[in-house]
Design a protein around this motif. Structure first.
Motif, PDB file in Angstrom:
ATOM      1  N   ILE A 176       1.681   6.232   1.540  1.00  0.00           N
ATOM      2  CA  ILE A 176       1.411   6.346   2.975  1.00  0.00           C
ATOM      3  C   ILE A 176       2.422   5.456   3.692  1.00  0.00           C
ATOM      4  O   ILE A 176       2.551   4.283   3.349  1.00  0.00           O
ATOM      5  N   GLU A 199       0.827  -1.206   0.000  1.00  0.00           N
ATOM      6  CA  GLU A 199       0.000   0.000   0.000  1.00  0.00           C
ATOM      7  C   GLU A 199       0.863   1.258   0.000  1.00  0.00           C
ATOM      8  O   GLU A 199       0.526   2.258  -0.642  1.00  0.00           O
ATOM      9  N   MET A 200       1.980   1.216   0.717  1.00  0.00           N
ATOM     10  CA  MET A 200       2.895   2.353   0.775  1.00  0.00           C
ATOM     11  C   MET A 200       3.425   2.686  -0.619  1.00  0.00           C
ATOM     12  O   MET A 200       3.505   3.863  -1.008  1.00  0.00           O
ATOM     13  N   THR A 250       0.332   2.941   8.599  1.00  0.00           N
ATOM     14  CA  THR A 250      -0.758   2.010   8.290  1.00  0.00           C
ATOM     15  C   THR A 250      -0.820   0.888   9.316  1.00  0.00           C
ATOM     16  O   THR A 250      -1.896   0.564   9.832  1.00  0.00           O
ATOM     17  N   TYR A 299       0.238   4.115  -2.655  1.00  0.00           N
ATOM     18  CA  TYR A 299      -0.461   5.311  -2.201  1.00  0.00           C
ATOM     19  C   TYR A 299       0.423   6.316  -1.463  1.00  0.00           C
ATOM     20  O   TYR A 299      -0.038   7.378  -1.074  1.00  0.00           O
ATOM     21  N   TYR A 321      -7.371  -2.674   4.115  1.00  0.00           N
ATOM     22  CA  TYR A 321      -6.126  -1.911   3.982  1.00  0.00           C
ATOM     23  C   TYR A 321      -6.178  -1.006   2.755  1.00  0.00           C
ATOM     24  O   TYR A 321      -5.769   0.162   2.813  1.00  0.00           O
ATOM     25  N   GLU A 322      -6.676  -1.532   1.648  1.00  0.00           N
ATOM     26  CA  GLU A 322      -6.746  -0.721   0.430  1.00  0.00           C
ATOM     27  C   GLU A 322      -7.749   0.420   0.606  1.00  0.00           C
ATOM     28  O   GLU A 322      -7.498   1.547   0.169  1.00  0.00           O
ATOM     29  N   SER A 368      -6.244   3.254   2.520  1.00  0.00           N
ATOM     30  CA  SER A 368      -5.385   4.085   1.672  1.00  0.00           C
ATOM     31  C   SER A 368      -6.226   5.055   0.839  1.00  0.00           C
ATOM     32  O   SER A 368      -5.922   6.249   0.737  1.00  0.00           O
ATOM     33  N   LYS A 369      -7.288   4.540   0.253  1.00  0.00           N
ATOM     34  CA  LYS A 369      -8.155   5.371  -0.587  1.00  0.00           C
ATOM     35  C   LYS A 369      -8.880   6.415   0.252  1.00  0.00           C
ATOM     36  O   LYS A 369      -9.115   7.539  -0.209  1.00  0.00           O
TER      37      LYS A 369
END
Length: 293
Positions: free
Chosen positions: A46, A40-41, A51, A44, A108-109, A112-113
Motif C-alpha cells: 500500500i 507497511e508499504m 497511508t 502490504y 497502522y498495521e 493495512s490488514k
C-alpha cells in the motif's frame, strides 16, 4: 531583466503561499509516522503516501479523540471479525463501536490488514506503488468513505506535503527489484501470500524482508522443503486457534492436518492439541470433524 524579476517574485509568492498553507501539526505527524508507513508499504504493498494521507485525514493529524485515547488513526470500526479492545464513540450514529489499540503502530498495521483482507479493495493492489491517485480514487469507489470529495482530499494532502516522495524513496527501488509483487491476503488476522511458479525461499525472503528461517518456522515447514505453486505462505506467526466464526471443519478429500492449519492460520501443533492428537497419529479420515478453537 524585468521578466526575470517578475518570475522571481512569482516564485517567492508561491513559496510563501505554500508555507502558509502547510500545517505544522501535519508536518510533525508525518515526521513521526512516515517510517511506519514505509514499513507497511513494503509488507502490504500500500503506498506510504496513501497511508499517511489517510492517517492525517482520519485522525486530524493525531489530534482526534479516537487517536489520542484509543490510538485509532484510521477510524476503523469494530466489525464482526474484531476480537481486540473496543471503545464507544459518536460518528454516523451515537455510541458506535470502534477498534482500540495499545500503540499507533498497531493501528497502522490493522489499517493495512483491513485493506488487504477485503475483496472490494483487491483491484487496488494491482496498481503501481507510485499510483497514489489511482489508489485515492479506488478507495472512494470501493466505499472506504462516504464523502464525495474523499479522493481529492487525499490527493491534495499528498501533493501539498509531497508524501509521494516516500513512495519513490522506499518504493521505487523496491518496485524495480520486485516488478511483479505478490498479492497480499489476510486470514485469521494474518498476512499471507500464495506461492507462484518460480518462487523460492530466497526470492520471497527478499521481497518481504523476512528471513528464510522465519518463513519456514511461521509455516511449520522443514529446511529442505521446496515451495510449490498454490502453497499458502504466512508472513507472520500463525495463531493458536481459528477466528470465532470458524469453530469446526469437516475434513474433505485431499485435505490434511497441515493444509487445514494453513487454511485457517493455526499453528500445526495447536491444531493437534485442540483435537487431542499427536503428530505421529494416523491421518484423520475424510469426514472427521476437527475443532478449530
Amino acid at each position: 531583466m524585468k521578466h526575470i524579476l517578475t518570475l522571481f517574485i512569482y516564485i517567492l509568492c508561491a513559496l510563501s503561499v505554500q508555507a502558509q498553507t502547510r500545517n505544522k501539526q501535519y508536518e510533525d505527524y508525518i515526521k513521526k509516522y512516515r517510517d511506519i508507513a514505509v514499513e507497511e508499504m513494503k509488507r502490504y504493498h500500500i503506498p506510504a503516501s496513501i497511508t499517511l494521507a489517510q492517517g492525517l485525514l482520519e485522525s486530524g493529524a493525531g489530534q482526534s479523540t479516537l487517536a489520542r485515547k484509543s490510538n485509532n488513526h484510521f477510524g476503523i470500526k469494530c466489525g464482526g471479525d474484531w476480537n481486540g479492545r473496543t471503545v464507544r464513540h459518536d460518528d454516523d450514529a451515537r455510541g458506535e463501536c470502534f477498534r482500540a489499540y495499545k500503540h499507533p503502530r498497531e493501528s497502522y498495521e490493522d489499517h493495512s490488514k483491513f485493506l488487504a483482507g477485503r475483496p472490494r479493495y483487491a483491484s487496488l493492489f494491482k496498481l503501481k506503488i507510485t499510483d497514489y491517485k489511482g489508489w485515492a480514487h479506488g478507495l472512494k469507489k470501493a466505499g472506504y468513505a462516504t464523502n464525495p470529495q474523499y479522493a481529492y482530499k487525499l490527493i491534495n494532502i499528498i501533493e501539498l506535503y509531497e508524501l509521494h516522495r516516500y513512495d519513490t524513496k522506499g518504493g521505487l527501488k523496491w518496485m524495480k527489484q520486485n516488478p511483479h509483487p505478490h498479492q497480499p491476503y489476510v486470514a485469521n488476522d494474518l498476512l499471507y501470500i500464495v506461492v507462484r511458479a518460480g518462487d523460492t525461499w530466497k526470492s520471497i525472503s527478499k521481497e518481504f524482508d523476512i528471513s528464510q528461517k522465519k518463513l519456514r518456522k511461521y509455516n511449520d515447514l522443514y529446511k529442505g522443503y521446496t515451495l510449490q505453486p498454490g502453497d499458502i505462505l504466512y508472513l507472520e506467526k500463525k495463531n493458536r486457534k481459528a477466528p470465532k466464526e470458524h469453530i469446526v471443519h469437516v475434513l474433505r478429500n485431499g485435505e490434511s492436518m497441515y493444509t487445514i492449519s494453513q487454511k485457517y492460520g493455526i499453528r500445526l501443533k495447536n491444531l493437534y492439541k485442540l483435537n487431542k492428537m499427536q503428530p505421529d497419529d494416523p491421518a484423520p479420515e475424510v469426514g472427521t470433524i476437527l475443532r478449530l478453537r
